[in-house]
Structure formats: C-alpha cells, structure tokens
Scaffold this motif. Structure first.
Motif, short mmCIF file in Angstrom:
data_model
loop_
_atom_site.label_atom_id
_atom_site.label_comp_id
_atom_site.label_asym_id
_atom_site.label_seq_id
_atom_site.Cartn_x
_atom_site.Cartn_y
_atom_site.Cartn_z
N LEU A 90 0.83 -1.20 0.00
CA LEU A 90 0.00 0.00 0.00
C LEU A 90 0.86 1.25 0.00
N ARG A 91 1.92 1.24 0.78
CA ARG A 91 2.82 2.39 0.81
C ARG A 91 3.59 2.50 -0.50
N VAL A 95 -1.23 3.91 -2.04
CA VAL A 95 -2.65 3.73 -1.75
C VAL A 95 -2.79 3.74 -0.24
N ASP A 96 -2.61 4.90 0.35
CA ASP A 96 -2.66 5.02 1.81
C ASP A 96 -3.22 6.39 2.15
N GLY A 97 -3.24 6.70 3.43
CA GLY A 97 -3.82 7.97 3.86
C GLY A 97 -2.80 8.99 4.29
N THR A 98 -1.60 8.92 3.73
CA THR A 98 -0.55 9.82 4.17
C THR A 98 -0.70 11.24 3.63
N ARG A 99 -1.42 11.42 2.52
CA ARG A 99 -1.61 12.77 1.96
C ARG A 99 -2.99 12.86 1.30
N PRO A 100 -4.04 12.75 2.10
CA PRO A 100 -5.39 12.67 1.53
C PRO A 100 -5.81 13.88 0.73
N TRP A 101 -5.46 15.08 1.20
CA TRP A 101 -5.92 16.28 0.49
C TRP A 101 -5.20 16.46 -0.82
N VAL A 102 -3.93 16.16 -0.86
CA VAL A 102 -3.17 16.27 -2.11
C VAL A 102 -3.68 15.23 -3.11
N VAL A 219 3.97 11.25 -10.00
CA VAL A 219 3.65 11.44 -8.58
C VAL A 219 3.95 10.20 -7.75
N ARG A 220 4.13 9.04 -8.42
CA ARG A 220 4.44 7.78 -7.74
C ARG A 220 3.37 7.35 -6.75
N ARG A 221 2.12 7.68 -7.06
CA ARG A 221 1.01 7.30 -6.19
C ARG A 221 -0.19 6.92 -7.05
N VAL A 222 -0.85 5.82 -6.68
CA VAL A 222 -2.03 5.37 -7.40
C VAL A 222 -3.29 6.08 -6.91
N MET A 223 -3.27 6.59 -5.68
CA MET A 223 -4.48 7.14 -5.08
C MET A 223 -5.14 8.24 -5.92
N PRO A 224 -4.41 9.20 -6.49
CA PRO A 224 -5.08 10.20 -7.32
C PRO A 224 -5.79 9.59 -8.52
#
Length: 250
Positions: A90-91, A95-102, A219-224
């Motif tokens: 997840l990290r 896919v985690d909650g480390t930067r939810p607003w961004v 960005v190296r993040r799947v969350m967005p």
C-alpha cells in the motif's frame, strides 16, 4: 531488476494475475466485439454496463454485491504478491492515507481533464458509428441502487488502477522495461478490455491509460488515479440512474 529465474517467475506471475483479472476481460471483450461486428453496425447496438441480474430485488442485490466483491480478489492477490516480494504494497503503490488532500485534489483535477475528453470521444464514436450506445446503469429503482452503483464505480477504480497501473508498472520495471514500453502496453491493455463497447471507448481508454500512467510515473502514487477513475464511473453510473428516474425511463 530481476534476473534469470526471477524474471521467468515474474513473467509467469503477471500472466496469472492478468488471466484472473483484466487480461481475461480483454479476451472476452475481443470476442464480444467480434460477435457485435458480425451482427451489424456497432452504432445500432447497445451495451449495458450495470445490468440487473434478477427480477427479484434482494437476489439482484446479492448478485450485485457478490460480483463486486469477487472482482476485487485480484487486487488482494497483487497486494499479497507484492508483500511476499518484500514490499510494503500500500505504501509502495501510494494507496494510503498519508496525503489525503493532495491525492484528492490531484484526482479531482485529473477527473476534470478526462471527463470532457471522454464525453467528446464517445460523441465522435457515436457519430461515426464505431461505438455502441452505452447504458451505464440498468438496475431497478430500489433503495440500494445508488449505493451499489457507487460501489461498482469504486470497484472499477481500485481494480484497474492498482492492477494495471500500480502493480504492472512496478513488475515491468523489475523486468527492465523502458518508460515508453510501459506507457504503450499499459494503455493498450486498458483499451483492450473496453473493446466490447466499440472502437471509440477503446481509443478513449488508450488515451486515458497514457495519461494515467504518465501521472503515476510523476507522482508515484495510485491514489489520485483511483479518485479520478471513481469520480468518472460513479458520475456516469449514478447520474444516468438518477436521470432515468427523473425522466421516467429508469
């Protein structure tokens, strides 16, 4: 970068994951497209994305929830496989909650960019007769219809972005693939499992795939991507269902 037997194992792992998930969907989509092409012009046909499974309300609800739940098993599988490789999945995938607003802000911005383009490509495809008419939702007007459509949209976002973008990009990097190769193959895969809708959605999803992988590599993040994809699907599914109720056609 993996070498020798490790590379062979990674290739086998990727094929197994795809065979259980979106690779299987791509094969079915090609067969469905052939079926439709042999029946007549695509422009005269209809594709329903969230069909009813039973004319009995609670059996339909059961089928819908089972379909959503089992379709997420490949997501659990790839997270399990990545954890077994020594990653904190997840990290590592973001896919985690480390930067939810961004993540949310980037996802909303990406949604805004993609929504207009998707509608335009659909309209062009319909005008050219290369895209079937899409019915985003055909469930009954039950109390659970909107929640199930929301879950369906989130399901697609999680499955496609975690598997096609996060997991495959990481594994292809381990196999030594170049960035252009990852962009092209990932985009073509995304387009291929939408072929059952026609050539317009195929092209639209190839473009979406290119954009989403490019954003992920930046960005190296799947969350967005999950946020943007969920907004696209939930907006289409729920919007269509509510419009149908308001106009008496739902």
């Amino acid at each position: 970068m993996a070498t020798g037997s490790g590379r062979r194992r990674l290739r086998a792992e990727i094929l197994i994951v795809l065979g259980l998930s979106l690779g299987q969907s791509a094969v079915y989509a090609v067969v469905q497209l052939i079926d439709k092409l042999t029946r007549g012009p695509l422009g005269g046909q209809t594709t329903t994305l969230n069909p009813t499974r039973s004319d009995r309300e609670y059996l339909d609800l059961t089928y819908q929830l089972l379909g959503i739940g089992f379709s997420l098993v490949p997501v659990v599988l790839v997270l399990f496989l990545l954890a077994g490789s020594g990653f904190r999945p997840l990290r590592r995938l973001g896919v985690d909650g480390t930067r939810p607003w961004v993540d949310t802000g980037q996802g909303v911005a990406l949604f805004a960019v993609m929504a207009g383009g998707s509608l335009a490509l659909y309209a062009v495809g319909r005008a050219l007769g290369i895209t079937t008419a899409l019915v985003p939702a055909a469930l009954g007007t039950y109390w659970w219809t909107v929640p199930v459509l929301v879950l369906s949209g989130i399901r697609h976002a999680l499955l496609e972005e975690i598997v096609v973008v996060g997991y495959l990009t990481l594994r292809w990097r381990q196999l030594g693939w170049s960035t252009p190769a990852i962009l092209v193959v990932s985009a073509l895969l995304r387009g291929s499992y939408h072929l059952y809708q026609g050539f317009g959605p195929f092209l639209g999803n190839v473009v979406m795939g290119l954009v989403f992988v490019a954003v992920y590599l930046r960005v190296r993040r799947v969350m967005p991507l999950i946020v943007a994809h969920a907004l696209l699907d939930v907006g289409a599914f729920v919007g269509f269902a509510l419009l149908g109720r308001a106009t008496g056609f739902g």
